[in-house]
Design a protein around this motif. Structure first.
Motif, short mmCIF file in Angstrom:
data_model
loop_
_atom_site.label_atom_id
_atom_site.label_comp_id
_atom_site.label_asym_id
_atom_site.label_seq_id
_atom_site.Cartn_x
_atom_site.Cartn_y
_atom_site.Cartn_z
N ASN A 106 0.86 -1.19 0.00
CA ASN A 106 0.00 0.00 0.00
C ASN A 106 0.89 1.23 0.00
O ASN A 106 1.79 1.34 0.83
CB ASN A 106 -0.85 0.04 1.28
CG ASN A 106 -1.83 -1.10 1.38
OD1 ASN A 106 -2.68 -1.27 0.51
ND2 ASN A 106 -1.72 -1.91 2.42
N TYR A 108 0.80 5.18 0.43
CA TYR A 108 0.06 6.38 0.88
C TYR A 108 0.90 7.59 0.47
O TYR A 108 1.91 7.89 1.10
CB TYR A 108 -0.13 6.34 2.39
CG TYR A 108 -0.88 5.12 2.90
CD1 TYR A 108 -0.22 3.90 3.07
CD2 TYR A 108 -2.23 5.18 3.21
CE1 TYR A 108 -0.90 2.78 3.55
CE2 TYR A 108 -2.92 4.07 3.69
CZ TYR A 108 -2.24 2.87 3.85
OH TYR A 108 -2.91 1.77 4.32
N MET A 115 -6.80 4.19 4.52
CA MET A 115 -7.50 2.90 4.40
C MET A 115 -8.60 2.86 5.45
O MET A 115 -8.33 3.09 6.63
CB MET A 115 -6.54 1.73 4.60
CG MET A 115 -7.26 0.42 4.37
SD MET A 115 -6.25 -1.06 4.32
CE MET A 115 -5.13 -0.75 3.02
N HIS A 118 -11.67 -1.93 8.52
CA HIS A 118 -11.87 -3.30 8.03
C HIS A 118 -11.16 -4.26 8.96
O HIS A 118 -10.32 -3.86 9.78
CB HIS A 118 -11.31 -3.45 6.61
CG HIS A 118 -9.81 -3.37 6.57
ND1 HIS A 118 -9.13 -2.17 6.65
CD2 HIS A 118 -8.86 -4.33 6.54
CE1 HIS A 118 -7.83 -2.41 6.64
NE2 HIS A 118 -7.63 -3.72 6.58
N ASN A 135 6.45 -1.25 7.83
CA ASN A 135 6.17 0.16 7.57
C ASN A 135 7.43 0.91 7.18
O ASN A 135 8.43 0.85 7.89
CB ASN A 135 5.54 0.76 8.82
CG ASN A 135 4.24 0.05 9.13
OD1 ASN A 135 3.22 0.33 8.52
ND2 ASN A 135 4.29 -0.94 10.02
N PHE A 142 -2.33 4.23 13.28
CA PHE A 142 -3.07 3.00 13.01
C PHE A 142 -4.05 2.82 14.17
O PHE A 142 -3.64 2.66 15.32
CB PHE A 142 -2.06 1.85 12.95
CG PHE A 142 -2.61 0.49 12.66
CD1 PHE A 142 -2.76 0.05 11.34
CD2 PHE A 142 -2.93 -0.38 13.69
CE1 PHE A 142 -3.23 -1.23 11.08
CE2 PHE A 142 -3.40 -1.67 13.43
CZ PHE A 142 -3.55 -2.08 12.12
N HIS A 176 -9.35 -2.29 11.97
CA HIS A 176 -8.29 -1.27 11.97
C HIS A 176 -8.48 -0.33 10.79
O HIS A 176 -9.15 -0.65 9.81
CB HIS A 176 -6.90 -1.90 11.98
CG HIS A 176 -6.68 -2.95 10.94
ND1 HIS A 176 -7.01 -4.28 11.12
CD2 HIS A 176 -6.16 -2.87 9.70
CE1 HIS A 176 -6.70 -4.96 10.04
NE2 HIS A 176 -6.20 -4.14 9.15
N ARG A 188 4.47 7.08 2.35
CA ARG A 188 4.61 5.88 3.18
C ARG A 188 4.28 4.65 2.37
O ARG A 188 3.30 4.65 1.62
CB ARG A 188 3.65 5.98 4.36
CG ARG A 188 3.39 4.67 5.09
CD ARG A 188 2.44 4.91 6.25
NE ARG A 188 2.32 3.75 7.11
CZ ARG A 188 1.27 2.91 7.10
NH1 ARG A 188 0.27 3.11 6.27
NH2 ARG A 188 1.24 1.89 7.93
N ASN A 190 3.40 0.63 3.10
CA ASN A 190 3.11 -0.42 4.08
C ASN A 190 3.03 -1.74 3.32
O ASN A 190 2.38 -1.83 2.28
CB ASN A 190 1.78 -0.08 4.76
CG ASN A 190 1.20 -1.27 5.50
OD1 ASN A 190 0.41 -2.02 4.95
ND2 ASN A 190 1.59 -1.43 6.74
N ARG A 194 0.90 -11.92 4.09
CA ARG A 194 -0.20 -12.82 4.48
C ARG A 194 0.09 -14.23 4.01
O ARG A 194 0.95 -14.43 3.14
CB ARG A 194 -1.51 -12.36 3.79
CG ARG A 194 -1.94 -10.97 4.20
CD ARG A 194 -2.51 -10.19 3.02
NE ARG A 194 -2.60 -8.75 3.35
CZ ARG A 194 -3.70 -8.17 3.80
NH1 ARG A 194 -4.81 -8.84 3.93
NH2 ARG A 194 -3.68 -6.89 4.09
#
Ligand SMILES: O=C(O)CCC(=O)C(=O)O
Ligand SMILES: [Mn+2]
Length: 200
Positions: A106, A108, A115, A118, A135, A142, A176, A188, A190, A194
């Motif tokens: 991601n 930013y 975000m 979710h 990060n 967050f 979050h 940024r 991130n 997963r």
């Protein structure tokens, strides 16, 4: 409520492992610059209330060939691991103590990117998803809230070089977000690693 608590984190029904300064600053700087330069960013559209909206950030999905992943209502085929992302994955797997076969990047660009609330609870992540989030770049807040509640219970500052691992029942009970901010913030990236479970 104590915002920006330091370690250890004791949120009920959550397992959060926050490691500040997990990466040496010089390494974090190098990875940030390389990822900014190399990544083929896209801006998917979400379909909400009969209209398409671009998500408020840029993304890229990498992983093993079988690790297709659904986000923003779309199924994404993974890009193949680059040497850099394979190296980062190996470090994050060692820290998380389990294999990880995909990573969502991601980006930013500034404080307008965000975000929304979710949980990372898609079925393909299995019953107790482990999400390991690295990060890089500008520090962002967050926030965590309980599912079904609107009050923010806890906020963490995710700084350059910080690793946050969420595991266990966290995604069952908590949501979050990374909210927009009017404060000036540096770009940024991130990376959320997963494990996508596939039927076979
Ligand atoms: O940017 C962040 O810290 C959060 C990213 C996230 O929640 C996600 O990719 O699912
Ligand atoms: Mn998430």
């Amino acid at each position: 409520m104590d915002l920006f608590d330091d370690l250890p984190l004791h949120l009920p029904d959550a397992e959060l492992d926050l490691r500040r300064h997990w990466l040496a600053p010089a390494c974090a700087d190098r990875w940030l610059q390389q990822l900014l330069a190399q990544t083929p960013w896209t801006q998917p559209q979400v379909f909400l209330h009969g209209r398409h909206y671009p998500v408020p950030r840029l993304v890229a999905w990498y992983g093993d060939a079988e690790a297709s992943y659904r986000y923003s209502g779309l199924v994404h085929q993974p890009l193949p691991w680059t040497p850099l992302l394979a190296q980062i994955r190996a470090r994050v797997e060692a820290a998380a103590g389990q294999p990880l076969n995909g990573v969502l990047l991601n980006y930013y660009r500034d404080g307008r990117d965000s975000m929304g609330w979710h949980s990372d609870d898609e079925p393909e992540l299995g019953p107790d998803p482990l999400v390991a989030s690295l990060n890089l770049g500008g520090s962002r807040r967050f926030d965590l809230r309980r599912k079904g509640h609107s009050r923010i219970e806890h906020s963490l500052q995710l700084e350059h070089g910080t690793l946050l691992v969420m595991r266990g029942a966290t995604q069952h009970h908590w949501q979050h977000q990374v909210a927009k901010t009017a404060q000036p913030v540096a770009p940024r990236i991130n990376l959320t690693f997963r494990l996508i479970r596939t039927q076979s």
